[in-house]
Design a protein around this motif. Structure first.
Motif, short mmCIF file in Angstrom:
data_model
loop_
_atom_site.label_atom_id
_atom_site.label_comp_id
_atom_site.label_asym_id
_atom_site.label_seq_id
_atom_site.Cartn_x
_atom_site.Cartn_y
_atom_site.Cartn_z
N GLU A 1 -19.09 -19.92 21.07
CA GLU A 1 -18.68 -19.33 22.36
C GLU A 1 -19.14 -20.26 23.49
OE1 GLU A 1 -17.39 -16.16 23.34
OE2 GLU A 1 -16.84 -15.79 21.24
N ASP A 2 -18.25 -20.47 24.47
CA ASP A 2 -18.58 -21.39 25.57
C ASP A 2 -19.92 -21.09 26.22
OD1 ASP A 2 -16.51 -23.02 25.29
OD2 ASP A 2 -15.24 -22.08 26.84
N LYS A 3 -20.10 -19.79 26.59
CA LYS A 3 -21.32 -19.46 27.34
C LYS A 3 -22.57 -19.70 26.48
CE LYS A 3 -20.66 -14.50 26.58
NZ LYS A 3 -20.56 -13.20 27.20
N CYS A 4 -22.47 -19.44 25.18
CA CYS A 4 -23.63 -19.65 24.30
C CYS A 4 -23.88 -21.15 24.11
CB CYS A 4 -23.42 -18.97 22.96
SG CYS A 4 -23.18 -17.20 23.11
N MET A 5 -22.78 -21.93 24.07
CA MET A 5 -22.95 -23.38 23.92
C MET A 5 -23.70 -23.95 25.12
SD MET A 5 -19.33 -24.33 22.15
CE MET A 5 -19.31 -26.08 22.21
N GLN A 6 -23.42 -23.37 26.28
CA GLN A 6 -24.12 -23.84 27.49
C GLN A 6 -25.62 -23.56 27.40
OE1 GLN A 6 -22.54 -22.36 31.16
NE2 GLN A 6 -20.88 -23.85 31.12
N VAL A 7 -25.95 -22.36 26.95
CA VAL A 7 -27.38 -22.00 26.81
C VAL A 7 -28.02 -22.92 25.76
CG1 VAL A 7 -29.02 -20.15 26.28
CG2 VAL A 7 -26.87 -19.60 27.42
N ALA A 8 -27.31 -23.17 24.67
CA ALA A 8 -27.86 -24.00 23.58
C ALA A 8 -28.15 -25.42 24.04
CB ALA A 8 -26.91 -24.01 22.40
N SER A 9 -27.37 -25.90 25.02
CA SER A 9 -27.53 -27.31 25.42
C SER A 9 -28.91 -27.60 26.02
CB SER A 9 -26.40 -27.73 26.37
OG SER A 9 -26.51 -26.97 27.54
N SER A 10 -29.59 -26.58 26.53
CA SER A 10 -30.94 -26.85 27.07
C SER A 10 -32.05 -26.23 26.22
CB SER A 10 -31.08 -26.27 28.49
OG SER A 10 -29.95 -26.54 29.25
N ALA A 11 -31.69 -25.77 25.02
CA ALA A 11 -32.70 -25.12 24.16
C ALA A 11 -33.69 -26.16 23.63
CB ALA A 11 -31.99 -24.44 23.00
N PRO A 12 -34.92 -25.73 23.28
CA PRO A 12 -35.85 -26.68 22.66
C PRO A 12 -35.24 -27.24 21.36
CG PRO A 12 -36.76 -24.42 22.66
CD PRO A 12 -35.46 -24.38 23.40
N GLN A 13 -35.51 -28.53 21.10
CA GLN A 13 -34.90 -29.17 19.93
C GLN A 13 -35.89 -29.24 18.78
OE1 GLN A 13 -33.11 -32.90 20.94
NE2 GLN A 13 -31.78 -31.95 22.46
N ILE A 14 -35.40 -28.93 17.60
CA ILE A 14 -36.33 -28.83 16.46
C ILE A 14 -36.96 -30.18 16.11
CG2 ILE A 14 -34.56 -29.03 14.65
CD1 ILE A 14 -36.36 -26.86 13.15
N ILE A 15 -36.23 -31.27 16.32
CA ILE A 15 -36.86 -32.56 15.92
C ILE A 15 -38.13 -32.86 16.72
CG2 ILE A 15 -35.12 -33.95 14.68
CD1 ILE A 15 -34.19 -35.03 17.28
N ASP A 16 -38.29 -32.18 17.89
CA ASP A 16 -39.54 -32.37 18.64
C ASP A 16 -40.66 -31.50 18.07
OD1 ASP A 16 -38.19 -34.03 20.35
OD2 ASP A 16 -37.60 -32.40 21.69
N HIS A 17 -40.35 -30.65 17.11
CA HIS A 17 -41.36 -29.70 16.61
C HIS A 17 -41.51 -29.77 15.10
CE1 HIS A 17 -41.57 -27.96 20.63
NE2 HIS A 17 -40.25 -28.16 20.67
N LEU A 18 -41.08 -30.89 14.49
CA LEU A 18 -41.21 -31.01 13.02
C LEU A 18 -42.66 -31.31 12.65
CD1 LEU A 18 -38.10 -33.27 12.20
CD2 LEU A 18 -38.30 -30.79 11.88
N CYS A 19 -43.09 -30.85 11.48
CA CYS A 19 -44.42 -31.23 11.00
C CYS A 19 -44.38 -32.71 10.59
CB CYS A 19 -44.85 -30.35 9.82
SG CYS A 19 -43.80 -30.50 8.38
N GLY A 20 -45.55 -33.30 10.32
CA GLY A 20 -45.62 -34.73 10.02
C GLY A 20 -44.72 -35.12 8.85
#
Ligand code: HAM
Length: 441
Positions: free
Chosen positions: A227-246
């Motif tokens: 959905e367009d509106k959800c895609m917009q929200v997703a574009s600024s969501a925290p990204q998992i690659i910044d929160h991966l374990c070692g």
């Protein structure tokens, strides 16, 4: 004629008309399309053989619990899309919506952990999902997929992606993009899910109804809502690659390095999470760059690592990674590239006959030709030579072998070059050898 009394009229039960159409979302694969299916499946199988995979066939029906546990209770597939029913014996079963859970079940059931690892398997066949049918989305569709069990090394992730890419290259599918992401593991993902939930809770008013439900059930899926509106929200969501374990970070970095080494073009896509719960670490999809009417790109295939699946099903610690593509989507993609259907259905020679004696001779000659590996067409039901030659043209045959009434009596055959129209008479016993000689030229 005496009038029948009302009670003498036997009321026959009215037969319900048979609906002469396929069940919604299911389709016939007609002979005109078969050559392209064979092309896709043969190339895919050949490459899987080259890469050391072995074929596995598993049942279309499995216990529903397998998919609930394996694919995930809160996934769209299990929640809304399975064809499930109870057998007469009371077993709860489902038509397979995908192949990986069944292959994992087969790995455990058949003691494949005792085989030399890694175990590399490929599979093809029908899958069933109760989705809203639309172009490229059916309720019965076909997967070609492959899985590697028993190796957690990132080189194996890269090999699976490489094989998927190579299959599409060999098939002749162009304009593709590899989308890749890592969704971490059971160590690092819960923490990321919390961060994501916090972020989305602040934006709840901007989400579609489905995403509001996903927020509590399956927050990762918020990222790939279309959905367009959800895609917009997703574009600024925290990204998992910044929160991966070692470990997950290193695994992803190494996988990408292998892909670089193989010179595979990939796009990092932080919103790619895939719709099945068994994935860990690497997830990827291969997208066709042609977009649909809504401007969205369609996924021809997808896969990833699923190191916990065998454990979840009770088979111990066996890392695994795999991929599957939707054959219908690849067929559609190839056909949009203007492959000629008729040209593909060719016969090297075409048998033409006139009269009953000639028909008998033609039947025998047909048998000799196919035994000698010559592809041969015929139209034994037709009487006119002209109409049979027309069909020979449709099959792009190089030669027509004509047995008329005279030839049937003489024991001869007319060999006609379909391009030049030049005809020669040869004896029946020499015809197979002569045809093979001419075809070789
Ligand atoms: P999937 O992404 O659900 O993955 O399905 C793979 C492909 O099947 C999709 O990319 C799409 O081309 C095709 N497909 C899915 N649903 C439909 C449909 N309703 N109609 C037509 N085509 C469809 C899996 O199923 C995983 N088991 C792949 C995998 C193998 N992961 C690891 N190993």
């Amino acid at each position: 004629m005496p009038r029948l009394k009302k009670q003498n009229i036997i009321k026959r039960p009215r037969k319900r008309a048979i609906p002469l159409q396929t069940v919604k979302g299911m389709r016939d694969i007609l002979p005109t399309e078969q050559f392209i299916w064979e092309h896709i499946l043969n190339k895919s199988k050949k490459l899987c053989d080259d890469f050391g995979f072995r074929k596995i066939d598993i049942p279309i029906l499995e216990y529903s619990e397998l998919f609930k546990r394996g694919v995930g209770q809160t996934t769209d597939i299990v929640e809304k899309e399975m064809f499930s029913f109870e057998t007469r014996g009371g077993d709860k079963v489902s038509l397979r919506p995908e192949g990986t859970a069944g292959i994992a079940r087969a790995y455990i059931q058949n003691g494949m952990s005792r085989w030399t690892q890694p175990v590399k398997l490929y599979q093809e066949g029908s899958m069933f999902r109760y989705e809203n049918p639309q172009e490229g989305r059916y309720r019965e569709f076909h997967h070609f997929g492959f899985e590697i069990f028993g190796d957690g090394c990132p080189a194996i992730d890269a090999q699976v992606i490489y094989l998927a890419w190579k299959i599409f290259q060999k098939i002749g599918v162009k304009n593709l993009a590899i989308q890749i992401n890592s969704i971490g593991c059971s160590e690092c993902r819960p923490n990321y899910k919390n961060l994501l939930t916090d972020y989305y809770e602040m934006k709840i008013n901007k989400l579609c109804v489905d995403c509001r439900k996903r927020l509590t059930k399956n927050p990762l899926r918020l990222l790939d809502c279309k959905e367009d509106k959800c895609m917009q929200v997703a574009s600024s969501a925290p990204q998992i690659i910044d929160h991966l374990c070692g470990d997950c970070h290193d695994h992803f970095k190494n996988t990408l390095e292998f892909l670089d080494e193989l010179e595979l073009p990939y796009v990092l896509n932080s919103n790619l999470v895939r719709g099945l719960d068994y994935y860990t670490r690497t997830v990827f999809e291969i997208w066709s760059s042609d977009s649909d009417s809504l401007g969205r790109q369609s996924s021809l295939g997808g896969g990833g690592r699923y190191d916990d699946l065998i454990g979840v099903l009770g088979g111990g610690d066996v890392p695994a990674v795999g991929f599957a593509f939707g054959v219908e989507r690849v067929v559609k993609k190839l056909l949009s590239g203007k492959i000629s259907l008729d040209k593909k259905n060719t016969k090297q020679v075409f048998l033409v006959q006139l009269g009953d004696t000639a028909k008998k001779k033609a039947l025998k000659l047909f048998d000799k030709l196919i035994d000698s590996k010559v592809s041969v067409g015929e139209s034994l039901g037709r009487g006119s030579i002209k109409s049979q030659l027309k069909i020979a043209n449709r099959f792009s045959s190089k030669f027509a072998l004509i047995i008329g009434q005279k030839e049937a009596l003489d024991g001869t055959v007319i060999i006609r070059d379909m391009e030049s129209g030049i005809q020669e008479v040869i004896t029946m016993d020499k015809v197979v050898g002569e045809v093979k000689r001419r075809l070789k030229k």
